[in-house]
Design a protein around this motif. Structure first.
Motif: not given
Length: 328
Positions: A193-204
């Motif tokens: 998962t990427v999940r922009y702006g969330e700590p649970s995705g690779t965006d973090a």
């Protein structure tokens, strides 16, 4: 005498254990990338090439997504990273789909679009268990399953994409039909998962620009032939090219940084402890929104909650202390 024999046995056990640690079982992979899209693909490729003791790299396939231009630009960018690691001509680099899944299967004029990558994937899967690390749209993989349905049983698909359960995300939106086709197939599907702006995705999992400037100069092998980067300039080390890529892209946050999304998809194969997984009934994307199918017997694996500190520590460590892949 008995004491000496015991010491010899202990030494043998320790030596065997050390050798085991030094020679991990390799994952056989194809890396499927839209390399010219931004900068995470290049860092993922460099990380993959720096972990030659963990990966048996059969080839690099490319596809085109909207922000990166036509297929040849993606090919050229992937080739630059191969050249920086002195692997150009040693690891196959193959053009894949320029158009999207539904366009290709509906048009006779596009029937050969992506065919080289599709045939390569099928051929490699027929040789033994294969992991496809897909970090762009899923067109090439979907075309392979459509051409040869037995292909799905021979591969593991690890895909970097989606904000699931929320809508949106670049890779997903670049060709949602290919993703839906695979979600309804029987290919083992792992969604990173990427999940922009969330700590649970690779965006973090972010690389800070000042860290890149401080840690990356002259890291990686010295290229036998320098490259001209996509923003001009010439480079003989991936580390120097990484700095240039960070200097030519929009950064976010305080301190300014950029996520290395695609690198994570490689890293969790190397060490699954760097993320958590759960199995869910395969959902489907309808009109840009996720539709849950709780009674679906078809299951996929969801990756989330990544250990960003360990991931970035290993990334920088491998840039400095790399092991190049074996090539024929």
């Amino acid at each position: 005498m008995k004491k000496n024999i015991l010491l010899l046995l202990c030494s043998f056990v320790l030596l065997t254990a050390c050798q085991s640690e030094e020679a991990p079982e390799k994952s056989t992979v194809i890396f499927d990338t839209d390399a010219n899209n931004e900068l995470d693909d290049q860092h993922a490729l460099a990380y993959l090439f720096s972990n030659g003791d963990f990966f048996d790299i059969k080839g690099i396939t490319v596809n085109a997504t909207p922000s990166g231009g036509e297929i040849d630009l993606h090919y050229d960018e992937a080739e630059r990273i191969l050249q920086l690691y002195n692997l150009k001509g040693q690891i196959p680099l193959i053009n894949g789909a320029n158009a999207n899944f539904e366009e290709i299967i509906a048009s006779d004029s596009l029937k050969d679009d992506g065919a080289a990558a599709v045939d390569f994937m099928i051929e490699e899967a027929n040789k033994g268990l294969l992991t496809i690390i897909a970090v762009g749209k899923l067109t090439n993989v979907a075309l392979a399953v459509k051409k040869d349905p037995t292909f799905a049983k021979k591969v593991r698909l690890v895909w970097l994409g989606s904000n699931y359960p929320k809508p949106g995300e670049y890779n997903q939106n670049s060709d949602p039909a290919s993703m839906n086709y695979l979600l309804d197939s029987d290919i083992p599907f792992e969604m990173v998962t990427v999940r922009y702006g969330e700590p649970s995705g690779t965006d973090a999992v972010k690389a800070i620009q000042t860290d890149i400037h401080e840690k990356m100069p002259k890291l990686g092998p010295q290229a036998s032939t320098e490259i001209t980067g996509r923003h001009e300039g010439t480079f003989k080390y991936f580390g120097d090219y990484a700095i240039d890529l960070f200097d030519h892209i929009q950064l976010h946050g305080t301190p300014p940084s950029r996520p290395l999304f695609d690198m994570v998809a490689v890293a969790i194969i190397k060490n699954p402890a760097w993320g958590t997984t759960r199995e869910i009934p395969a959902p489907i994307l309808e009109n840009g929104e996720w539709k849950e199918r709780p009674n679906n017997t078809r299951k996929i694996t969801l990756w989330e909650n990544f250990d960003k500190e360990s991931l970035m520590t290993d990334f920088y460590s491998r840039m400095e202390h790399y092991t190049l892949p074996e090539t024929k």
